[in-house]
Motif scaffolding. Structure first.
Motif, mmCIF file in Angstrom:
data_model
loop_
_atom_site.group_PDB
_atom_site.id
_atom_site.type_symbol
_atom_site.label_atom_id
_atom_site.label_comp_id
_atom_site.label_asym_id
_atom_site.label_seq_id
_atom_site.Cartn_x
_atom_site.Cartn_y
_atom_site.Cartn_z
ATOM 1 N N LEU A 1 0.831 -1.210 0.000
ATOM 2 C CA LEU A 1 0.000 0.000 0.000
ATOM 3 C C LEU A 1 0.862 1.254 0.000
ATOM 4 O O LEU A 1 0.577 2.225 -0.714
ATOM 5 N N THR A 2 1.920 1.244 0.803
ATOM 6 C CA THR A 2 2.819 2.393 0.842
ATOM 7 C C THR A 2 3.466 2.616 -0.519
ATOM 8 O O THR A 2 3.545 3.748 -1.011
ATOM 9 N N ALA A 3 3.902 1.515 -1.153
ATOM 10 C CA ALA A 3 4.568 1.613 -2.452
ATOM 11 C C ALA A 3 3.638 2.130 -3.538
ATOM 12 O O ALA A 3 4.076 2.816 -4.467
ATOM 13 N N LEU A 4 2.359 1.811 -3.439
ATOM 14 C CA LEU A 4 1.398 2.258 -4.450
ATOM 15 C C LEU A 4 0.654 3.523 -4.028
ATOM 16 O O LEU A 4 -0.285 3.940 -4.710
ATOM 17 N N ARG A 5 1.062 4.090 -2.915
ATOM 18 C CA ARG A 5 0.486 5.342 -2.403
ATOM 19 C C ARG A 5 -1.026 5.189 -2.158
ATOM 20 O O ARG A 5 -1.828 6.091 -2.476
ATOM 21 N N LEU A 6 -1.384 4.064 -1.563
ATOM 22 C CA LEU A 6 -2.783 3.780 -1.255
ATOM 23 C C LEU A 6 -2.975 3.688 0.256
ATOM 24 O O LEU A 6 -2.034 3.414 1.003
ATOM 25 N N LYS A 7 -4.227 3.876 0.686
ATOM 26 C CA LYS A 7 -4.604 3.686 2.081
ATOM 27 C C LYS A 7 -5.411 2.396 2.203
ATOM 28 O O LYS A 7 -6.008 1.946 1.213
ATOM 29 N N PRO A 8 -5.484 1.807 3.388
ATOM 30 C CA PRO A 8 -6.262 0.566 3.552
ATOM 31 C C PRO A 8 -7.703 0.697 3.065
ATOM 32 O O PRO A 8 -8.253 -0.253 2.496
#
Length: 279
Positions: free
Chosen positions: A137-144
């Motif tokens: 998620l961090t690598a794809l700049r996403l939140k849960p």
């Protein structure tokens, strides 16, 4: 040593918009080092080497190399290799082509005017653990809250898959390649017929955290693992179409079909370069 060479366009809906594959025919005399050097030199996502089979049921054997390593299985190299093998006038021992590779025996069949491979067994399934998911998620700049689900769909390359609500969400991803190191993450989201049209039902992207990090434009192995997960869980019907590559100005298309216990991943293959390679 001069060997027959083909470069084919796999899963393309129009010229030069699929995933290119280099295929070296009659490569039994090449060493592991030579195969690795050639694959590094072609600098394509994969290069395959066609060999005599060692299994009595196989029609041919293939070894699949990226510029950095060898893979036990990959989807577009499977279809591209089968296409080249048949285009040279070879005929299969049965009504399907049987490919031997590091993952075992993979059936390939004609599907209308396309080729399709049977999705191989997955090596890892089930929900993604907290540490791996946080990393992705961090690598794809996403939140849960941005994802609907996260599952392993690994049939060799190591794919983790994140399900997003929509095609728009999939296409909006801008990865942090440095953070992605060590992971292979696929992302899938449904098309909205009113907004996206009806040419496909799902959009897929494939992010590979090897080397500098890169996005694979059209990915058969990932779509095979995704299809098994989506159909088994009831998220997708037994037959659907996938689009991949739009973010890279490609136009890849997969035709997924469940027949009995098998899930088939089909697409078009066209030869773009034909000649010899000197080793």
């Amino acid at each position: 040593m001069d060997l027959t060479f083909r470069q084919v366009d796999v899963f393309a809906t129009e010229p030069f918009h699929g995933n290119p594959l280099a295929v070296i025919i009659g490569a039994d005399g090449l060493s592991d080092v030579q195969m690795a050097q050639i694959a590094n030199w072609t600098n394509l996502s994969e290069t395959t080497f066609l060999l005599r089979p060692t299994h009595p049921d196989a029609d041919y054997r293939v070894r699949i190399f990226t510029p950095q390593t060898e893979l036990p299985f990959a989807g577009h190299p499977t279809l591209g290799s089968a296409f080249v093998w048949t285009s040279l006038g070879n005929t299969s021992k049965s009504d399907v082509i049987i490919q031997e590779c590091g993952a075992g025996l993979v059936p390939v069949r004609r599907q209308a005017d396309r080729l399709a491979f049977a999705a191989p067994p997955r090596r890892r399934i089930g929900p993604v653990g907290a540490d791996d998911l946080t990393h992705a998620l961090t690598a794809l700049r996403l939140k849960p809250d941005d994802i609907l689900s996260a599952q392993w769909a690994d049939n060799g390359p190591g794919w983790m898959v994140l399900q997003l609500p929509s095609r728009r969400d999939v296409l909006a991803i801008q990865p942090d390649w440095q953070t992605l190191q060590g992971q292979r993450v696929g992302v899938v989201g449904a098309w909205d017929p009113a907004r996206d049209g009806t040419d496909a039902q799902f959009e897929v992207r494939a992010f590979v955290g090897d080397g500098q990090g890169w996005e694979d434009p059209v990915t058969g192995s990932l779509n095979a693992g995704i299809a098994q997960w989506l159909i088994e869980s009831g998220i997708a019907p037994a037959q659907y179409v996938v689009s991949q590559g739009a973010a890279l100005r490609r136009a890849g298309q997969f035709f997924v079909e469940k027949v009995s216990d098998d899930i088939w991943i089909g697409g078009n293959v066209v030869t773009r370069i034909s000649g010899m390679i000197t080793v």
